[in-house]
Design a protein around this motif. Structure first.
Motif, PDB file in Angstrom:
ATOM      1  N   ILE A 111       0.834  -1.202   0.000  1.00 39.43           N
ATOM      2  CA  ILE A 111       0.000   0.000   0.000  1.00 39.43           C
ATOM      3  C   ILE A 111       0.869   1.252   0.000  1.00 39.43           C
ATOM      4  O   ILE A 111       0.623   2.205  -0.747  1.00 39.43           O
ATOM      5  N   ALA A 112       1.904   1.261   0.845  1.00 36.81           N
ATOM      6  CA  ALA A 112       2.803   2.407   0.901  1.00 36.81           C
ATOM      7  C   ALA A 112       3.512   2.608  -0.440  1.00 36.81           C
ATOM      8  O   ALA A 112       3.666   3.743  -0.913  1.00 36.81           O
ATOM      9  N   GLN A 113       3.943   1.503  -1.066  1.00 40.03           N
ATOM     10  CA  GLN A 113       4.611   1.596  -2.361  1.00 40.03           C
ATOM     11  C   GLN A 113       3.667   2.125  -3.428  1.00 40.03           C
ATOM     12  O   GLN A 113       4.053   2.933  -4.280  1.00 40.03           O
ATOM     13  N   SER A 114       2.418   1.681  -3.390  1.00 35.92           N
ATOM     14  CA  SER A 114       1.431   2.142  -4.360  1.00 35.92           C
ATOM     15  C   SER A 114       1.177   3.641  -4.200  1.00 35.92           C
ATOM     16  O   SER A 114       1.058   4.381  -5.189  1.00 35.92           O
ATOM     17  N   HIS A 115       1.098   4.116  -2.952  1.00 34.94           N
ATOM     18  CA  HIS A 115       0.928   5.552  -2.716  1.00 34.94           C
ATOM     19  C   HIS A 115       2.137   6.338  -3.234  1.00 34.94           C
ATOM     20  O   HIS A 115       1.986   7.418  -3.814  1.00 34.94           O
ATOM     21  N   ALA A 116       3.327   5.789  -3.010  1.00 29.18           N
ATOM     22  CA  ALA A 116       4.532   6.470  -3.482  1.00 29.18           C
ATOM     23  C   ALA A 116       4.537   6.577  -5.005  1.00 29.18           C
ATOM     24  O   ALA A 116       4.903   7.621  -5.568  1.00 29.18           O
ATOM     25  N   THR A 140      -2.735  11.365 -10.955  1.00 26.41           N
ATOM     26  CA  THR A 140      -2.721  11.368 -12.417  1.00 26.41           C
ATOM     27  C   THR A 140      -2.585   9.963 -12.981  1.00 26.41           C
ATOM     28  O   THR A 140      -3.105   9.666 -14.057  1.00 26.41           O
ATOM     29  N   THR A 141      -1.907   9.082 -12.247  1.00 28.34           N
ATOM     30  CA  THR A 141      -1.566   7.771 -12.806  1.00 28.34           C
ATOM     31  C   THR A 141      -2.351   6.607 -12.235  1.00 28.34           C
ATOM     32  O   THR A 141      -2.440   5.565 -12.867  1.00 28.34           O
ATOM     33  N   ARG A 142      -2.923   6.742 -11.028  1.00 28.12           N
ATOM     34  CA  ARG A 142      -3.594   5.584 -10.444  1.00 28.12           C
ATOM     35  C   ARG A 142      -4.590   5.975  -9.377  1.00 28.12           C
ATOM     36  O   ARG A 142      -4.577   7.088  -8.862  1.00 28.12           O
ATOM     37  N   LEU A 143      -5.440   4.997  -9.075  1.00 30.82           N
ATOM     38  CA  LEU A 143      -6.435   5.108  -8.008  1.00 30.82           C
ATOM     39  C   LEU A 143      -6.084   4.097  -6.924  1.00 30.82           C
ATOM     40  O   LEU A 143      -5.689   2.970  -7.218  1.00 30.82           O
ATOM     41  N   ILE A 144      -6.224   4.514  -5.665  1.00 35.42           N
ATOM     42  CA  ILE A 144      -6.013   3.613  -4.530  1.00 35.42           C
ATOM     43  C   ILE A 144      -7.229   3.724  -3.626  1.00 35.42           C
ATOM     44  O   ILE A 144      -7.590   4.827  -3.206  1.00 35.42           O
ATOM     45  N   MET A 145      -7.849   2.595  -3.344  1.00 27.62           N
ATOM     46  CA  MET A 145      -9.002   2.582  -2.441  1.00 27.62           C
ATOM     47  C   MET A 145      -8.636   1.745  -1.219  1.00 27.62           C
ATOM     48  O   MET A 145      -8.332   0.560  -1.334  1.00 27.62           O
ATOM     49  N   THR A 146      -8.633   2.372  -0.057  1.00 28.09           N
ATOM     50  CA  THR A 146      -8.272   1.696   1.183  1.00 28.09           C
ATOM     51  C   THR A 146      -9.492   1.553   2.079  1.00 28.09           C
ATOM     52  O   THR A 146     -10.494   2.255   1.922  1.00 28.09           O
ATOM     53  N   VAL A 147      -9.380   0.643   3.050  1.00 31.73           N
ATOM     54  CA  VAL A 147     -10.428   0.422   4.042  1.00 31.73           C
ATOM     55  C   VAL A 147      -9.777   0.499   5.419  1.00 31.73           C
ATOM     56  O   VAL A 147      -8.622   0.891   5.559  1.00 31.73           O
ATOM     57  N   MET A 189      -7.111  -1.720  -2.717  1.00 33.17           N
ATOM     58  CA  MET A 189      -7.227  -2.018  -4.141  1.00 33.17           C
ATOM     59  C   MET A 189      -6.662  -0.841  -4.924  1.00 33.17           C
ATOM     60  O   MET A 189      -6.745   0.313  -4.487  1.00 33.17           O
ATOM     61  N   THR A 190      -6.104  -1.129  -6.077  1.00 35.28           N
ATOM     62  CA  THR A 190      -5.556  -0.081  -6.930  1.00 35.28           C
ATOM     63  C   THR A 190      -5.893  -0.361  -8.386  1.00 35.28           C
ATOM     64  O   THR A 190      -6.065  -1.524  -8.782  1.00 35.28           O
ATOM     65  N   ALA A 191      -6.012   0.708  -9.157  1.00 35.75           N
ATOM     66  CA  ALA A 191      -6.278   0.598 -10.594  1.00 35.75           C
ATOM     67  C   ALA A 191      -5.516   1.697 -11.308  1.00 35.75           C
ATOM     68  O   ALA A 191      -5.378   2.816 -10.789  1.00 35.75           O
ATOM     69  N   LEU A 192      -4.991   1.378 -12.475  1.00 31.45           N
ATOM     70  CA  LEU A 192      -4.204   2.348 -13.239  1.00 31.45           C
ATOM     71  C   LEU A 192      -5.107   3.301 -14.002  1.00 31.45           C
ATOM     72  O   LEU A 192      -6.258   2.980 -14.313  1.00 31.45           O
ATOM     73  N   GLY A 209      -6.851   5.194 -16.915  1.00 25.94           N
ATOM     74  CA  GLY A 209      -7.312   4.691 -18.198  1.00 25.94           C
ATOM     75  C   GLY A 209      -8.161   3.444 -18.114  1.00 25.94           C
ATOM     76  O   GLY A 209      -8.824   3.080 -19.087  1.00 25.94           O
ATOM     77  N   THR A 210      -8.160   2.782 -16.955  1.00 26.46           N
ATOM     78  CA  THR A 210      -8.991   1.592 -16.802  1.00 26.46           C
ATOM     79  C   THR A 210     -10.430   1.997 -16.473  1.00 26.46           C
ATOM     80  O   THR A 210     -10.704   3.122 -16.055  1.00 26.46           O
ATOM     81  N   PHE A 211     -11.312   1.063 -16.663  1.00 27.48           N
ATOM     82  CA  PHE A 211     -12.740   1.314 -16.415  1.00 27.48           C
ATOM     83  C   PHE A 211     -12.981   1.748 -14.971  1.00 27.48           C
ATOM     84  O   PHE A 211     -13.699   2.721 -14.698  1.00 27.48           O
ATOM     85  N   TYR A 212     -12.358   1.046 -14.034  1.00 29.19           N
ATOM     86  CA  TYR A 212     -12.579   1.348 -12.616  1.00 29.19           C
ATOM     87  C   TYR A 212     -12.020   2.722 -12.257  1.00 29.19           C
ATOM     88  O   TYR A 212     -12.661   3.496 -11.537  1.00 29.19           O
ATOM     89  N   TYR A 213     -10.848   3.039 -12.748  1.00 30.79           N
ATOM     90  CA  TYR A 213     -10.240   4.347 -12.459  1.00 30.79           C
ATOM     91  C   TYR A 213     -11.133   5.476 -12.960  1.00 30.79           C
ATOM     92  O   TYR A 213     -11.426   6.431 -12.220  1.00 30.79           O
ATOM     93  N   GLU A 214     -11.535   5.392 -14.211  1.00 34.35           N
ATOM     94  CA  GLU A 214     -12.303   6.480 -14.814  1.00 34.35           C
ATOM     95  C   GLU A 214     -13.634   6.689 -14.104  1.00 34.35           C
ATOM     96  O   GLU A 214     -14.057   7.832 -13.863  1.00 34.35           O
ATOM     97  N   ASN A 215     -14.311   5.608 -13.736  1.00 31.74           N
ATOM     98  CA  ASN A 215     -15.609   5.753 -13.087  1.00 31.74           C
ATOM     99  C   ASN A 215     -15.484   6.252 -11.654  1.00 31.74           C
ATOM    100  O   ASN A 215     -16.304   7.051 -11.191  1.00 31.74           O
ATOM    101  N   CYS A 216     -14.472   5.803 -10.935  1.00 30.79           N
ATOM    102  CA  CYS A 216     -14.253   6.325  -9.581  1.00 30.79           C
ATOM    103  C   CYS A 216     -13.857   7.793  -9.621  1.00 30.79           C
ATOM    104  O   CYS A 216     -14.280   8.586  -8.768  1.00 30.79           O
TER     105      CYS A 216
END
Length: 346
Positions: A127-132, A251-258, A265-268, A270-277
């Motif tokens: 998670i920390a790496q994804s945020h970075a 700009t590059t990714r989405l991160i959803m934490t609980v 969860m993360t999505a890059l 341009g993906t469907f999940y990123y754009e809709n979120c």
């Protein structure tokens, strides 16, 4: 005798295949023997005869060696032509094909990443790496969650520092629960306590008062950073409803934490999940009660905001502090705003 015949059977095929070499070897042995023999054996002119025999044998040996070399070259020529005209000639083509294959593999990997809806992160380190990675060179950041503790502790300071270092524009949108709404603050505190009564990563337990102070601290942090970096475009929205998820979008990714610090969860981009979120967060921010951050010049804050500065800030923007708050409560809000503890830190 039997051993001699056995040895002969083993060496005869080799001698047949290498007759010139075998003869040369035999003559070399004979010459060596003639050279060490006493000249008297060959008669009165033994020295001359011995010299003539050695010279003649040497010439024969040299001829046989030359013959063997010519034969080996004749045998190797077709092989060299095959290698030169075959494998070596095709080497550039094969290297080009390998480059094409490597490019195809990278393209396929990127395509698979873009087609992947979400990727599950299963540890604090991931998670920390994804945020970075999300913070790296990003020009915008959107957050929606509870009170924005991690945003204040890590995301906002590091994003602003990187933007200041590169002298570039940074857009930040933040949506947290409304600290002036007792119902939503109590609902959020009750939800967090229902998951765990133990203190979280900051060392505090969740109460309604803590929820209120954390949200106030996010507002204060937004003003403080806005006043110190002119290229920061930051907006804060206050929500009357709570969410069990926390979204961070760069700009590059989405991160959803609980609430589980080891699951996300993360999505890059341009993906469907990123754009809709991303669309969901934009619409949600537009519906939230907006904090008038455009008044940042009218309520200056020092590097270490005083109690009076903090009180004047919240009065001036129409988000007053509770009348029950004393000086210690105001100091606590300022501490949370500028020295927030990373809830996911070691």
């Amino acid at each position: 005798m039997a051993r001699f015949m056995a040895a002969w059977k083993r060496t005869a095929p080799w001698a047949a295949r290498n007759a010139d070499g075998a003869i040369a070897l035999g003559l070399a042995i004979v010459v060596g023997v003639l050279g060490v023999m006493p000249p008297e054996i060959f008669g009165a002119k033994g020295t001359d005869i011995q010299r003539q025999l050695v010279t003649a044998s040497t010439l024969v040996i040299m001829a046989l060696v030359a013959t063997a070399l010519l034969r080996d070259r004749a045998r190797q020529a077709p092989v060299e032509r095959t290698i030169t005209s075959g494998a070596l000639a095709e080497l550039p083509v094969r290297l080009a094909r390998m480059e094409e294959i490597e490019t195809l593999v990278h393209s396929t990997r990127r395509a698979l990443d873009s087609l992947q809806l979400v990727r599950v992160l299963g540890s604090r380190q991931e998670i920390a790496q994804s945020h970075a990675e999300a913070r790296k060179d990003t020009s915008r950041w959107s957050f929606k969650g509870g009170t924005g503790t991690y945003l204040r502790a890590v995301t906002l300071p590091l994003c602003v520092a990187a933007a200041r270092r590169d002298k570039r524009h940074l857009t930040v949108r933040v949506e947290v629960v409304d600290p002036t709404n007792p119902e939503v603050c109590e609902t959020y505190a009750h939800y967090r306590r229902s998951l765990s009564d133990a203190p979280d990563g900051t060392g505090e337990t969740w109460t309604t008062d803590r929820v209120r102070k954390e949200s106030y601290a996010t507002i204060l942090a937004a003003f403080w950073h806005r006043q110190r970096y002119g290229l920061l475009d930051i907006g804060v929205g206050l929500s009357s409803t709570m969410t069990t998820f926390r979204w961070d979008v760069s700009t590059t990714r989405l991160i959803m934490t609980v609430e589980d610090p080891n699951m996300a969860m993360t999505a890059l981009a341009g993906t469907f999940y990123y754009e809709n979120c991303d669309t969901e967060l934009r619409l949600s921010f537009e519906q939230a009660r907006r904090v008038p951050l455009e008044r940042y010049k009218k309520v200056p804050l020092g590097d270490e905001p005083t109690i009076e500065e903090v009180q004047d800030l919240f009065e001036g923007i129409g988000v007053p502090l509770p009348k029950s708050y004393n000086a210690n409560d105001v100091v606590d809000i300022a501490r949370k705003a500028l020295r927030a503890v990373d809830p996911y830190g070691p």
